[in-house]
Write a protein that holds these residues in place. Structure first.
Motif, PDB file in Angstrom:
ATOM      1  N   ARG A 150       0.841  -1.197   0.000  1.00  0.00           N
ATOM      2  CA  ARG A 150       0.000   0.000   0.000  1.00  0.00           C
ATOM      3  C   ARG A 150       0.871   1.239   0.000  1.00  0.00           C
ATOM      4  NH1 ARG A 150      -0.277   2.365   4.847  1.00  0.00           N
ATOM      5  NH2 ARG A 150       0.832   1.359   6.557  1.00  0.00           N
ATOM      6  N   SER A 152       2.488   4.581   1.522  1.00  0.00           N
ATOM      7  CA  SER A 152       2.906   4.859   2.897  1.00  0.00           C
ATOM      8  C   SER A 152       2.027   5.897   3.574  1.00  0.00           C
ATOM      9  CB  SER A 152       4.370   5.349   2.898  1.00  0.00           C
ATOM     10  OG  SER A 152       4.503   6.513   2.104  1.00  0.00           O
ATOM     11  N   THR A 155      -2.410   5.683   6.287  1.00  0.00           N
ATOM     12  CA  THR A 155      -2.396   5.194   7.661  1.00  0.00           C
ATOM     13  C   THR A 155      -3.811   5.164   8.229  1.00  0.00           C
ATOM     14  OG1 THR A 155      -2.028   7.418   8.518  1.00  0.00           O
ATOM     15  CG2 THR A 155      -0.074   6.080   8.032  1.00  0.00           C
ATOM     16  N   GLU A 158      -7.431  -0.599   8.325  1.00  0.00           N
ATOM     17  CA  GLU A 158      -7.143  -1.932   8.827  1.00  0.00           C
ATOM     18  C   GLU A 158      -6.467  -2.758   7.734  1.00  0.00           C
ATOM     19  OE1 GLU A 158      -9.629  -4.714  11.657  1.00  0.00           O
ATOM     20  OE2 GLU A 158     -10.232  -5.079   9.576  1.00  0.00           O
ATOM     21  N   VAL A 159      -5.365  -3.376   8.082  1.00  0.00           N
ATOM     22  CA  VAL A 159      -4.636  -4.212   7.130  1.00  0.00           C
ATOM     23  C   VAL A 159      -4.480  -5.606   7.722  1.00  0.00           C
ATOM     24  CG1 VAL A 159      -3.402  -2.319   6.023  1.00  0.00           C
ATOM     25  CG2 VAL A 159      -2.442  -3.404   8.058  1.00  0.00           C
ATOM     26  N   ASN A 209      -4.429  -1.817  12.661  1.00  0.00           N
ATOM     27  CA  ASN A 209      -4.552  -0.536  11.991  1.00  0.00           C
ATOM     28  C   ASN A 209      -3.175  -0.094  11.508  1.00  0.00           C
ATOM     29  OD1 ASN A 209      -7.343  -0.290  12.413  1.00  0.00           O
ATOM     30  ND2 ASN A 209      -7.032   0.591  14.457  1.00  0.00           N
ATOM     31  N   ALA A 210      -3.110   0.289  10.260  1.00  0.00           N
ATOM     32  CA  ALA A 210      -1.832   0.616   9.641  1.00  0.00           C
ATOM     33  C   ALA A 210      -1.227   1.885  10.230  1.00  0.00           C
ATOM     34  CB  ALA A 210      -2.014   0.777   8.138  1.00  0.00           C
ATOM     35  N   THR A 211       0.089   1.879  10.323  1.00  0.00           N
ATOM     36  CA  THR A 211       0.849   3.069  10.704  1.00  0.00           C
ATOM     37  C   THR A 211       1.904   3.317   9.633  1.00  0.00           C
ATOM     38  OG1 THR A 211       2.463   1.797  11.977  1.00  0.00           O
ATOM     39  CG2 THR A 211       0.511   2.561  13.152  1.00  0.00           C
ATOM     40  N   SER A 212       2.552   4.481   9.709  1.00  0.00           N
ATOM     41  CA  SER A 212       3.532   4.847   8.687  1.00  0.00           C
ATOM     42  C   SER A 212       4.844   4.093   8.844  1.00  0.00           C
ATOM     43  CB  SER A 212       3.793   6.353   8.726  1.00  0.00           C
ATOM     44  OG  SER A 212       4.273   6.727  10.015  1.00  0.00           O
ATOM     45  N   MET A 214       5.237   0.659  10.237  1.00  0.00           N
ATOM     46  CA  MET A 214       4.920  -0.669  10.772  1.00  0.00           C
ATOM     47  C   MET A 214       6.131  -1.600  10.695  1.00  0.00           C
ATOM     48  SD  MET A 214       1.066  -1.709   9.620  1.00  0.00           S
ATOM     49  CE  MET A 214       1.488  -1.734   7.888  1.00  0.00           C
ATOM     50  N   GLN A 235       7.420  -1.635   6.984  1.00  0.00           N
ATOM     51  CA  GLN A 235       6.772  -0.728   6.048  1.00  0.00           C
ATOM     52  C   GLN A 235       7.799   0.097   5.283  1.00  0.00           C
ATOM     53  OE1 GLN A 235       3.801  -0.403   4.915  1.00  0.00           O
ATOM     54  NE2 GLN A 235       4.326   1.327   3.611  1.00  0.00           N
TER      55      GLN A 235
END
Length: 294
Positions: A150, A152, A155, A158-159, A209-212, A214, A235
């Motif tokens: 995905r 970046s 954020t 949900e991944v 939940n995605a973060t910048s 990960m 990430q």
């Protein structure tokens, strides 16, 4: 008979101690295991020996695994669970190797075994004793961790991550770890599947939940082998991979544009040369025509 032998062991326990406590780990259910029992003295006389292999748990109803009396196997008291599954190494007995081959091991064979060797001369005495702990274990394959591809900047969404491994024994422990703070995460799904050969495969998913930035790790632990195999997702690596790919695409597009420009110039030069030749021929034909008229 077996109760009589047990009473002999108990009465003589004051005079000897366990020589060795060895842990044997075989690959997986269905493999064969060699339970070690080696006496250092050589050239023993088999007819003077009694060798008893038994389980070490006094609470078991039947404990006899294998018996050798005066150089002959004695199956009269052998537990049904071990029938036709045990063998001594006959070419090694006189050299003090009383190891036992146990065929087609299963989970029910995981226990502690005791080897007791008695020698009868003027009186019967215990000359050697050993204990062996049998465990089954097989390494799991290197985990394969799949994560989202995905941008970046996306954020908060949900991944889902998935992790799989196989061909191991016994059932593993599976850990999901957030490597940014080393916290453990709860899996969304954990499925452990048995195979016909007795090994297991494992599949697990994680939703977060995605973060910048990960950094996720999936770890497969085999406690018996004291082995942990891990796979990681970062990430930043994914972003770098995307950037690298974009850079490669730009370079590729640039080379394509450059090639197209060169081809265009060649075509233009060809057209100019052709036009020049045509004009020269046309002018020459006019001059010839004029001279003739004159």
């Amino acid at each position: 008979f077996f109760l009589h032998i047990t009473s002999i062991f108990q009465s003589l326990s004051f005079y000897f101690t366990v020589v060795a406590l060895e842990e044997i780990i075989v690959g997986k259910p269905g493999d064969n295991a060699t339970l070690s029992c080696i006496y250092q003295e050589k050239k023993l006389i088999l007819k003077n020996l009694r060798v008893y292999w038994q389980t070490a748990d006094d609470q078991e109803e039947c404990r006899v695994v294998h018996t050798l009396i005066s150089g002959q196997d004695n199956e009269s008291e052998q537990c049904i669970h071990f029938k036709n599954r045990t063998h001594l190494f006959w070419d090694r007995l006189e050299n003090g190797d009383f190891s036992l081959l146990l065929l087609n091991v299963s989970k029910s064979d995981e226990r502690t075994y005791k080897c007791v060797v008695l020698q009868k001369t003027e009186y019967t005495k215990v000359i050697h004793q050993a204990e062996v702990v049998l465990s089954l274990a097989a390494s799991y394959s290197k985990p394969i961790l799949s994560g989202p591809i995905r941008n970046s900047g996306s954020t908060g969404e949900e991944v889902t991550f998935s992790c799989k491994s196989g061909n191991g024994y016994p059932k593993p422990n599976v850990y999901w770890i957030n490597k940014t703070d080393n916290s453990h995460l709860s899996p969304s799904e954990l499925k452990i599947t048995p195979h016909p050969d007795g090994t297991y495969s494992v599949f697990s998913t994680l939703k977060v939940n995605a973060t910048s930035n990960m950094e996720i790790e999936c770890s497969i632990e085999n406690k018996i082998l004291r082995e942990s195999l891990s796979a990681n997702y970062t990430q930043q690596n994914q972003s770098n991979s995307s950037s690298t790919e974009s850079h490669r695409n730009l370079e590729k597009n640039g080379r394509g544009a450059q090639a197209a420009g060169i081809i265009s110039i060649v075509i233009l030069i060809g057209l100019l040369v052709g036009l020049t030749c045509w004009l020269w021929r046309w002018r020459s034909s006019k001059l010839i025509s004029y001279t003739g008229n004159k």
